[in-house]
Design a protein around this motif. Structure first.
Motif, PDB file in Angstrom:
ATOM      1  N   VAL A  51       0.877  -1.173   0.000  1.00 50.32           N
ATOM      2  CA  VAL A  51       0.000   0.000   0.000  1.00 50.32           C
ATOM      3  C   VAL A  51       0.913   1.221   0.000  1.00 50.32           C
ATOM      4  CG1 VAL A  51      -1.719   1.326   1.256  1.00 50.32           C
ATOM      5  CG2 VAL A  51      -1.843  -1.172   1.245  1.00 50.32           C
ATOM      6  N   PRO A  52       0.905   2.037  -1.060  1.00 51.16           N
ATOM      7  CA  PRO A  52       1.825   3.181  -1.102  1.00 51.16           C
ATOM      8  C   PRO A  52       1.699   4.047   0.152  1.00 51.16           C
ATOM      9  CG  PRO A  52       0.737   2.895  -3.219  1.00 51.16           C
ATOM     10  CD  PRO A  52       0.072   1.939  -2.273  1.00 51.16           C
ATOM     11  N   PRO A  53       2.819   4.527   0.672  1.00 49.61           N
ATOM     12  CA  PRO A  53       2.767   5.288   1.922  1.00 49.61           C
ATOM     13  C   PRO A  53       1.908   6.537   1.850  1.00 49.61           C
ATOM     14  CG  PRO A  53       5.009   5.200   1.015  1.00 49.61           C
ATOM     15  CD  PRO A  53       4.163   4.321   0.171  1.00 49.61           C
ATOM     16  N   THR A  54       1.678   7.063   0.656  1.00 48.26           N
ATOM     17  CA  THR A  54       0.850   8.269   0.525  1.00 48.26           C
ATOM     18  C   THR A  54      -0.638   7.959   0.367  1.00 48.26           C
ATOM     19  OG1 THR A  54       1.415   8.268  -1.831  1.00 48.26           O
ATOM     20  CG2 THR A  54       2.694   9.715  -0.392  1.00 48.26           C
ATOM     21  N   THR A  55      -1.006   6.666   0.416  1.00 51.20           N
ATOM     22  CA  THR A  55      -2.424   6.308   0.359  1.00 51.20           C
ATOM     23  C   THR A  55      -3.101   6.689   1.670  1.00 51.20           C
ATOM     24  OG1 THR A  55      -1.987   4.441  -1.110  1.00 51.20           O
ATOM     25  CG2 THR A  55      -4.064   4.401   0.098  1.00 51.20           C
ATOM     26  N   ARG A  56      -4.255   7.355   1.572  1.00 55.09           N
ATOM     27  CA  ARG A  56      -4.976   7.773   2.766  1.00 55.09           C
ATOM     28  C   ARG A  56      -6.214   6.905   2.967  1.00 55.09           C
ATOM     29  NH1 ARG A  56      -6.963  13.125   2.832  1.00 55.09           N
ATOM     30  NH2 ARG A  56      -7.531  12.880   0.643  1.00 55.09           N
ATOM     31  N   LEU A 187     -14.351   2.353  -7.116  1.00 58.40           N
ATOM     32  CA  LEU A 187     -14.820   1.491  -6.029  1.00 58.40           C
ATOM     33  C   LEU A 187     -13.802   1.458  -4.890  1.00 58.40           C
ATOM     34  CD1 LEU A 187     -16.801  -0.551  -4.852  1.00 58.40           C
ATOM     35  CD2 LEU A 187     -15.670  -2.329  -6.222  1.00 58.40           C
ATOM     36  N   LEU A 188     -12.528   1.410  -5.238  1.00 53.68           N
ATOM     37  CA  LEU A 188     -11.493   1.417  -4.212  1.00 53.68           C
ATOM     38  C   LEU A 188     -11.558   2.697  -3.381  1.00 53.68           C
ATOM     39  CD1 LEU A 188      -9.026   0.088  -2.919  1.00 53.68           C
ATOM     40  CD2 LEU A 188      -7.614   1.175  -4.671  1.00 53.68           C
ATOM     41  N   GLU A 189     -11.820   3.817  -4.027  1.00 59.64           N
ATOM     42  CA  GLU A 189     -11.951   5.084  -3.301  1.00 59.64           C
ATOM     43  C   GLU A 189     -13.101   5.005  -2.291  1.00 59.64           C
ATOM     44  OE1 GLU A 189     -10.164   8.158  -3.616  1.00 59.64           O
ATOM     45  OE2 GLU A 189      -8.714   6.827  -4.580  1.00 59.64           O
ATOM     46  N   GLN A 190     -14.204   4.340  -2.674  1.00 61.27           N
ATOM     47  CA  GLN A 190     -15.339   4.191  -1.761  1.00 61.27           C
ATOM     48  C   GLN A 190     -14.953   3.362  -0.542  1.00 61.27           C
ATOM     49  OE1 GLN A 190     -18.961   2.830  -3.681  1.00 61.27           O
ATOM     50  NE2 GLN A 190     -18.383   3.848  -5.596  1.00 61.27           N
ATOM     51  N   VAL A 191     -14.183   2.314  -0.758  1.00 62.26           N
ATOM     52  CA  VAL A 191     -13.788   1.458   0.361  1.00 62.26           C
ATOM     53  C   VAL A 191     -12.803   2.187   1.276  1.00 62.26           C
ATOM     54  CG1 VAL A 191     -12.598  -0.686   0.981  1.00 62.26           C
ATOM     55  CG2 VAL A 191     -14.234  -0.668  -0.920  1.00 62.26           C
ATOM     56  N   LEU A 192     -11.836   2.886   0.699  1.00 63.86           N
ATOM     57  CA  LEU A 192     -10.862   3.618   1.516  1.00 63.86           C
ATOM     58  C   LEU A 192     -11.538   4.748   2.294  1.00 63.86           C
ATOM     59  CD1 LEU A 192      -7.888   3.809  -1.020  1.00 63.86           C
ATOM     60  CD2 LEU A 192      -8.113   2.278   0.937  1.00 63.86           C
ATOM     61  N   ALA A 193     -12.501   5.396   1.666  1.00 66.65           N
ATOM     62  CA  ALA A 193     -13.355   6.389   2.334  1.00 66.65           C
ATOM     63  C   ALA A 193     -12.569   7.428   3.126  1.00 66.65           C
ATOM     64  CB  ALA A 193     -14.359   5.682   3.249  1.00 66.65           C
ATOM     65  N   CYS A 194     -11.517   7.960   2.539  1.00 63.67           N
ATOM     66  CA  CYS A 194     -10.758   8.988   3.243  1.00 63.67           C
ATOM     67  C   CYS A 194     -11.482  10.333   3.120  1.00 63.67           C
ATOM     68  CB  CYS A 194      -9.351   9.098   2.672  1.00 63.67           C
ATOM     69  SG  CYS A 194      -9.309   9.537   0.931  1.00 63.67           S
ATOM     70  N   PRO A 195     -11.315  11.211   4.104  1.00 68.20           N
ATOM     71  CA  PRO A 195     -11.955  12.529   3.993  1.00 68.20           C
ATOM     72  C   PRO A 195     -11.261  13.378   2.940  1.00 68.20           C
ATOM     73  CG  PRO A 195     -10.575  12.413   5.954  1.00 68.20           C
ATOM     74  CD  PRO A 195     -10.588  11.030   5.362  1.00 68.20           C
ATOM     75  N   ASN A 196     -12.034  14.126   2.216  1.00 69.03           N
ATOM     76  CA  ASN A 196     -11.476  15.069   1.246  1.00 69.03           C
ATOM     77  C   ASN A 196     -10.576  14.366   0.231  1.00 69.03           C
ATOM     78  OD1 ASN A 196     -12.702  17.163   2.790  1.00 69.03           O
ATOM     79  ND2 ASN A 196     -10.949  17.078   4.185  1.00 69.03           N
ATOM     80  N   GLY A 197     -11.100  13.326  -0.431  1.00 71.27           N
ATOM     81  CA  GLY A 197     -10.338  12.508  -1.399  1.00 71.27           C
ATOM     82  C   GLY A 197      -9.559  13.339  -2.391  1.00 71.27           C
TER      83      GLY A 197
END
Length: 405
Positions: A51-56, A187-197
């Motif tokens: 998981v890249p370190p900059t992934t939120r 879909l991955l963005e929905q699962v990660l669900a970070c604030p202010n994508g």
């Protein structure tokens, strides 16, 4: 309102229905003379930087009990269960007895030189023949084994520019590959669900020769998201509570869909013809020897990585699909089985399967395996989908010709 009539069957009538149900039984295991199985290692903890370190994310990632990159105790148990199922299939195929310690000359286990593949081989051996001492062969830890990591051996004929050209022809270019997987990335963005994508790193897609000319550099959304999608699937396969698998947002159906994002990585590194040739040439030599050599074992189990299974599928021109996984996303423990059989005319032929556990069986470490027949286009004889041995060997030779100078 008219009540529905109640239908009662006599015992004789019920028995009369049995022949109609019998066709649902699994097909009879074929008689096999030799078999090569190239499989991926078992369920592991995430790789460093997978998981890249900059992934939120909206919430912290769950912790793993196992060391990074290593097969987990649950992964080992799932492999042992898979090996038990394999032992039954091999015995039914006439390759070795159902019980007892196999003849060392009949079974060879060979793994890549990484700790997780070696541990996978040891777990598989323990499940395959409990109480027996089976040799798990491999090169010294960390030493390159061209069967599994041929580009790491820096083969002289490899031309990184030609590789990039082949990748671009196969994918239509890195940007086109990204566009094809837009739904999976969303879909991955929905699962990660970070604030202010957005959650995953954002950078242009590109494929280019590595600085040393011995490999390929790939960057962009697919590269960044592929490992993240895999880690989410590994959480499920490891048996984490569903509330922890993608923070409760990664359902089995969503994980299967996200597997296409992980599998897209192989559209760069394993499936383009030039890449597949170099990824598979030493392995094809091993398979050829296994099918034709006078002193070859009856069963040769090769335990490597998803890149190996994806590349062999590309060389053969077949898809791989395990229940609960996306098409062309090789599952942990899943592998391609190449069996030497006899055609009705007595001549040697080859049959192929993708052998895997389902995602749910892996999660439960259940003693079960699925054998999915594979068909070779242009070499698909009869209902058993046989390919004459000489024709099969020629196909593999031609597919790996670019790597042979």
């Amino acid at each position: 309102m008219i009540a529905s009539p109640v239908v009662r069957l006599s015992a004789a009538a019920a028995l009369a229905l049995l022949p109609a149900i019998a066709h649902a039984a699994p097909p009879k295991t074929p008689h096999v003379e030799r078999l090569v199985l190239l499989m991926r290692h078992g369920v592991r903890a995430p790789l460093g930087g997978e998981v890249p370190p900059t992934t939120r994310t909206g919430q912290p990632w769950p912790r793993w009990d196992a060391p990074a990159e290593q097969v987990t105790p649950h992964g080992a148990a799932a492999l042992q269960a898979l090996a038990k199922a394999d032992r039954r299939w091999f015995a039914a195929a006439g390759l070795l007895p159902a019980n007892g310690c196999p003849d060392p000359a009949a079974l060879r286990l060979w793994t890549n030189s990484s700790p997780r593949t070696i541990a996978s081989g040891e777990s598989y051996a323990a499940g395959f023949a409990p109480g027996c001492t089976l040799t798990v062969g491999h090169k010294p830890v960390g030493e390159n084994d061209p069967i599994f990591e041929p580009l790491g051996a820096h083969p002289a004929p490899f031309d990184a520019r030609r590789a990039v050209e082949s990748i671009d022809r196969f994918t239509g270019g890195a940007e086109a590959l990204t566009r094809r997987h837009a739904a999976g990335l969303a879909l991955l963005e929905q699962v990660l669900a970070c604030p202010n994508g957005p959650c995953s790193p954002v950078e242009p897609s590109a494929v280019q020769p590595s600085a040393d000319g011995h490999g390929i550099d790939f960057r962009g959304p697919i590269r960044a998201a592929s490992g993240t999608a895999q880690v989410l699937m590994l959480q499920y396969l490891e048996g984490l509570p569903l509330a922890q698998v993608g923070w409760g947002r990664a359902t089995p159906a969503r994980l299967e869909a996200l597997g296409a994002v992980h599998g897209a990585l192989f559209d760069v590194f394993s499936r383009p013809p030039y890449m597949a040739a170099f990824q598979m040439a030493p392995t094809v030599d091993r398979i050829t020897q296994d099918l034709t050599g006078a002193d070859a074992p009856k069963i040769d189990v090769l335990i490597g990585h998803d890149t190996n299974v994806a590349a062999l599928a590309a060389v053969l021109g077949v898809p791989v699909k395990a229940p609960g996984f996306a098409t062309n996303d090789p599952s942990p423990g899943g592998g391609i089985a190449i069996a030497l059989v006899r055609a009705p005319n007595g001549r040697q032929a080859v049959r192929l399967w993708y052998r895997s556990q389902s995602a749910t069986d892996m999660r439960a470490a259940r003693d079960s395996a699925v054998w999915t027949p594979l068909r070779l286009k242009g070499c698909d004889e009869g209902p058993e989908h046989r390919c004459a041995l000489p024709q099969f060997l020629k196909r593999m030779e031609l597919a790996t010709a670019p790597a042979r100078g």
